[in-house]
Design a protein around this motif. Structure first.
Motif, PDB file in Angstrom:
ATOM      1  N   VAL A 137       0.843  -1.187   0.000  1.00  0.00           N
ATOM      2  CA  VAL A 137       0.000   0.000   0.000  1.00  0.00           C
ATOM      3  C   VAL A 137       0.884   1.245   0.000  1.00  0.00           C
ATOM      4  O   VAL A 137       2.063   1.180   0.346  1.00  0.00           O
ATOM      5  CB  VAL A 137      -0.966   0.029   1.207  1.00  0.00           C
ATOM      6  CG1 VAL A 137      -1.881  -1.176   1.189  1.00  0.00           C
ATOM      7  CG2 VAL A 137      -0.229   0.119   2.502  1.00  0.00           C
ATOM      8  N   THR A 138       0.308   2.366  -0.364  1.00  0.00           N
ATOM      9  CA  THR A 138       1.072   3.614  -0.422  1.00  0.00           C
ATOM     10  C   THR A 138       0.965   4.367   0.899  1.00  0.00           C
ATOM     11  O   THR A 138       0.079   4.108   1.716  1.00  0.00           O
ATOM     12  CB  THR A 138       0.534   4.520  -1.550  1.00  0.00           C
ATOM     13  OG1 THR A 138      -0.786   4.939  -1.200  1.00  0.00           O
ATOM     14  CG2 THR A 138       0.537   3.802  -2.896  1.00  0.00           C
ATOM     15  N   LEU A 139       1.849   5.342   1.069  1.00  0.00           N
ATOM     16  CA  LEU A 139       1.768   6.192   2.254  1.00  0.00           C
ATOM     17  C   LEU A 139       0.463   6.979   2.276  1.00  0.00           C
ATOM     18  O   LEU A 139      -0.128   7.179   3.339  1.00  0.00           O
ATOM     19  CB  LEU A 139       2.972   7.135   2.318  1.00  0.00           C
ATOM     20  CG  LEU A 139       4.331   6.480   2.574  1.00  0.00           C
ATOM     21  CD1 LEU A 139       5.437   7.528   2.597  1.00  0.00           C
ATOM     22  CD2 LEU A 139       4.324   5.689   3.864  1.00  0.00           C
ATOM     23  N   ASP A 140      -0.006   7.418   1.105  1.00  0.00           N
ATOM     24  CA  ASP A 140      -1.287   8.135   1.042  1.00  0.00           C
ATOM     25  C   ASP A 140      -2.427   7.252   1.539  1.00  0.00           C
ATOM     26  O   ASP A 140      -3.309   7.716   2.269  1.00  0.00           O
ATOM     27  CB  ASP A 140      -1.593   8.605  -0.386  1.00  0.00           C
ATOM     28  CG  ASP A 140      -0.827   9.853  -0.768  1.00  0.00           C
ATOM     29  OD1 ASP A 140      -0.309  10.544   0.140  1.00  0.00           O
ATOM     30  OD2 ASP A 140      -0.758  10.153  -1.975  1.00  0.00           O
ATOM     31  N   GLU A 141      -2.422   5.985   1.140  1.00  0.00           N
ATOM     32  CA  GLU A 141      -3.478   5.079   1.606  1.00  0.00           C
ATOM     33  C   GLU A 141      -3.398   4.888   3.119  1.00  0.00           C
ATOM     34  O   GLU A 141      -4.426   4.845   3.797  1.00  0.00           O
ATOM     35  CB  GLU A 141      -3.366   3.725   0.908  1.00  0.00           C
ATOM     36  CG  GLU A 141      -3.786   3.778  -0.553  1.00  0.00           C
ATOM     37  CD  GLU A 141      -3.523   2.469  -1.257  1.00  0.00           C
ATOM     38  OE1 GLU A 141      -4.496   1.891  -1.765  1.00  0.00           O
ATOM     39  OE2 GLU A 141      -2.358   2.027  -1.286  1.00  0.00           O
ATOM     40  N   LEU A 142      -2.192   4.800   3.650  1.00  0.00           N
ATOM     41  CA  LEU A 142      -2.035   4.667   5.099  1.00  0.00           C
ATOM     42  C   LEU A 142      -2.511   5.922   5.819  1.00  0.00           C
ATOM     43  O   LEU A 142      -3.147   5.841   6.868  1.00  0.00           O
ATOM     44  CB  LEU A 142      -0.581   4.373   5.462  1.00  0.00           C
ATOM     45  CG  LEU A 142      -0.037   3.007   5.040  1.00  0.00           C
ATOM     46  CD1 LEU A 142       1.466   2.921   5.325  1.00  0.00           C
ATOM     47  CD2 LEU A 142      -0.778   1.881   5.731  1.00  0.00           C
ATOM     48  N   GLN A 143      -2.219   7.085   5.253  1.00  0.00           N
ATOM     49  CA  GLN A 143      -2.663   8.346   5.862  1.00  0.00           C
ATOM     50  C   GLN A 143      -4.180   8.471   5.861  1.00  0.00           C
ATOM     51  O   GLN A 143      -4.766   9.032   6.783  1.00  0.00           O
ATOM     52  CB  GLN A 143      -2.072   9.550   5.113  1.00  0.00           C
ATOM     53  CG  GLN A 143      -0.641   9.817   5.445  1.00  0.00           C
ATOM     54  CD  GLN A 143      -0.110  11.011   4.666  1.00  0.00           C
ATOM     55  OE1 GLN A 143      -0.432  11.203   3.502  1.00  0.00           O
ATOM     56  NE2 GLN A 143       0.722  11.796   5.321  1.00  0.00           N
ATOM     57  N   ASN A 144      -4.817   7.960   4.837  1.00  0.00           N
ATOM     58  CA  ASN A 144      -6.272   8.101   4.704  1.00  0.00           C
ATOM     59  C   ASN A 144      -7.052   6.957   5.331  1.00  0.00           C
ATOM     60  O   ASN A 144      -8.275   7.027   5.415  1.00  0.00           O
ATOM     61  CB  ASN A 144      -6.645   8.248   3.220  1.00  0.00           C
ATOM     62  CG  ASN A 144      -6.140   9.565   2.661  1.00  0.00           C
ATOM     63  OD1 ASN A 144      -6.239  10.588   3.322  1.00  0.00           O
ATOM     64  ND2 ASN A 144      -5.563   9.526   1.480  1.00  0.00           N
ATOM     65  N   ALA A 145      -6.375   5.931   5.758  1.00  0.00           N
ATOM     66  CA  ALA A 145      -7.045   4.778   6.355  1.00  0.00           C
ATOM     67  C   ALA A 145      -7.554   5.116   7.759  1.00  0.00           C
ATOM     68  O   ALA A 145      -7.074   6.041   8.413  1.00  0.00           O
ATOM     69  CB  ALA A 145      -6.080   3.592   6.426  1.00  0.00           C
ATOM     70  N   GLN A 146      -8.504   4.338   8.203  1.00  0.00           N
ATOM     71  CA  GLN A 146      -9.010   4.439   9.569  1.00  0.00           C
ATOM     72  C   GLN A 146      -8.144   3.544  10.455  1.00  0.00           C
ATOM     73  O   GLN A 146      -7.917   2.374  10.126  1.00  0.00           O
ATOM     74  CB  GLN A 146     -10.469   3.981   9.630  1.00  0.00           C
ATOM     75  CG  GLN A 146     -11.407   4.885   8.850  1.00  0.00           C
ATOM     76  CD  GLN A 146     -11.565   6.226   9.541  1.00  0.00           C
ATOM     77  OE1 GLN A 146     -11.913   6.288  10.711  1.00  0.00           O
ATOM     78  NE2 GLN A 146     -11.306   7.295   8.819  1.00  0.00           N
ATOM     79  N   TRP A 147      -7.675   4.081  11.576  1.00  0.00           N
ATOM     80  CA  TRP A 147      -6.757   3.366  12.465  1.00  0.00           C
ATOM     81  C   TRP A 147      -7.436   3.006  13.783  1.00  0.00           C
ATOM     82  O   TRP A 147      -8.184   3.801  14.348  1.00  0.00           O
ATOM     83  CB  TRP A 147      -5.523   4.233  12.750  1.00  0.00           C
ATOM     84  CG  TRP A 147      -4.610   4.313  11.568  1.00  0.00           C
ATOM     85  CD1 TRP A 147      -4.697   5.189  10.525  1.00  0.00           C
ATOM     86  CD2 TRP A 147      -3.503   3.485  11.308  1.00  0.00           C
ATOM     87  NE1 TRP A 147      -3.692   4.945   9.630  1.00  0.00           N
ATOM     88  CE2 TRP A 147      -2.935   3.908  10.086  1.00  0.00           C
ATOM     89  CE3 TRP A 147      -2.904   2.415  11.994  1.00  0.00           C
ATOM     90  CZ2 TRP A 147      -1.817   3.297   9.520  1.00  0.00           C
ATOM     91  CZ3 TRP A 147      -1.789   1.809  11.437  1.00  0.00           C
ATOM     92  CH2 TRP A 147      -1.251   2.246  10.217  1.00  0.00           C
ATOM     93  N   LEU A 148      -7.120   1.829  14.253  1.00  0.00           N
ATOM     94  CA  LEU A 148      -7.544   1.368  15.570  1.00  0.00           C
ATOM     95  C   LEU A 148      -6.397   1.657  16.518  1.00  0.00           C
ATOM     96  O   LEU A 148      -5.292   1.136  16.340  1.00  0.00           O
ATOM     97  CB  LEU A 148      -7.851  -0.132  15.522  1.00  0.00           C
ATOM     98  CG  LEU A 148      -8.921  -0.502  14.494  1.00  0.00           C
ATOM     99  CD1 LEU A 148      -8.910  -1.994  14.233  1.00  0.00           C
ATOM    100  CD2 LEU A 148     -10.282  -0.017  14.951  1.00  0.00           C
TER     101      LEU A 148
END
Length: 156
Positions: free
Chosen positions: A41-52
């Motif tokens: 995955v990309t850094l953008d996807e990680l930034q936009n993902a929902q985190w627990l």
């Protein structure tokens, strides 16, 4: 005590102990990544993902922020939970991404209940610490326990 991050109390002796590898995990069908699963995955996807995430003030939360924020600059919380066990079950239910100790999620990774998210991030880790009060008289039993802990290496 055994803690997962630095202690900020001046009267507590903090002794670095083990390095703990952190991994990013999610459910096998990561709809939270907004597209089909890919190799990385990309850094953008990680930034936009929902985190627990762990609750504010948690040593685990502090460690996760220390390893992720320099690369992602923000984490979008889906929810904050009070322990890693709850986080890994929420991740397996598809409620968000989680950054947890490999030791904590090893069984779920092996069974396929969780998958490790491949990212361009460097290896993530945190330091575990042994702690005890500066004025504590260490009993022979406590000294033996500390010696036992100091003898533990990641491979045993």
């Amino acid at each position: 005590g055994l803690i997962e991050g630095p202690c900020h109390e001046p009267d507590v002796i903090t002794e670095p102990w083990l390095e703990d590898e952190l991994v990013i995990v999610c459910a096998p069908n990561p709809s939270i990544l907004q597209g089909p699963p890919r190799h990385e995955v990309t850094l953008d996807e990680l930034q936009n993902a929902q985190w627990l995430l762990r609750e504010a003030g948690s040593g685990t939360q502090e460690a996760v922020e220390q390893v992720l924020l320099p690369h992602l600059h923000q984490l979008r919380p889906a929810m904050q939970l009070s322990n890693s066990e709850a986080i890994k079950h929420a991740a397996a239910a598809g409620l968000g991404l989680a950054c947890l100790s490999r030791m904590i999620v090893a069984r779920q990774l092996a069974s396929g209940e969780l998958i490790e998210v491949k990212t361009p991030l460097p290896r993530l880790s945190r330091r575990l610490f042994l702690i005890y009060h500066r004025n504590k008289t260490l009993s022979p039993q406590l000294n033996r326990f500390l010696q036992h802990c100091r003898a533990i290496t990641p491979n045993n």
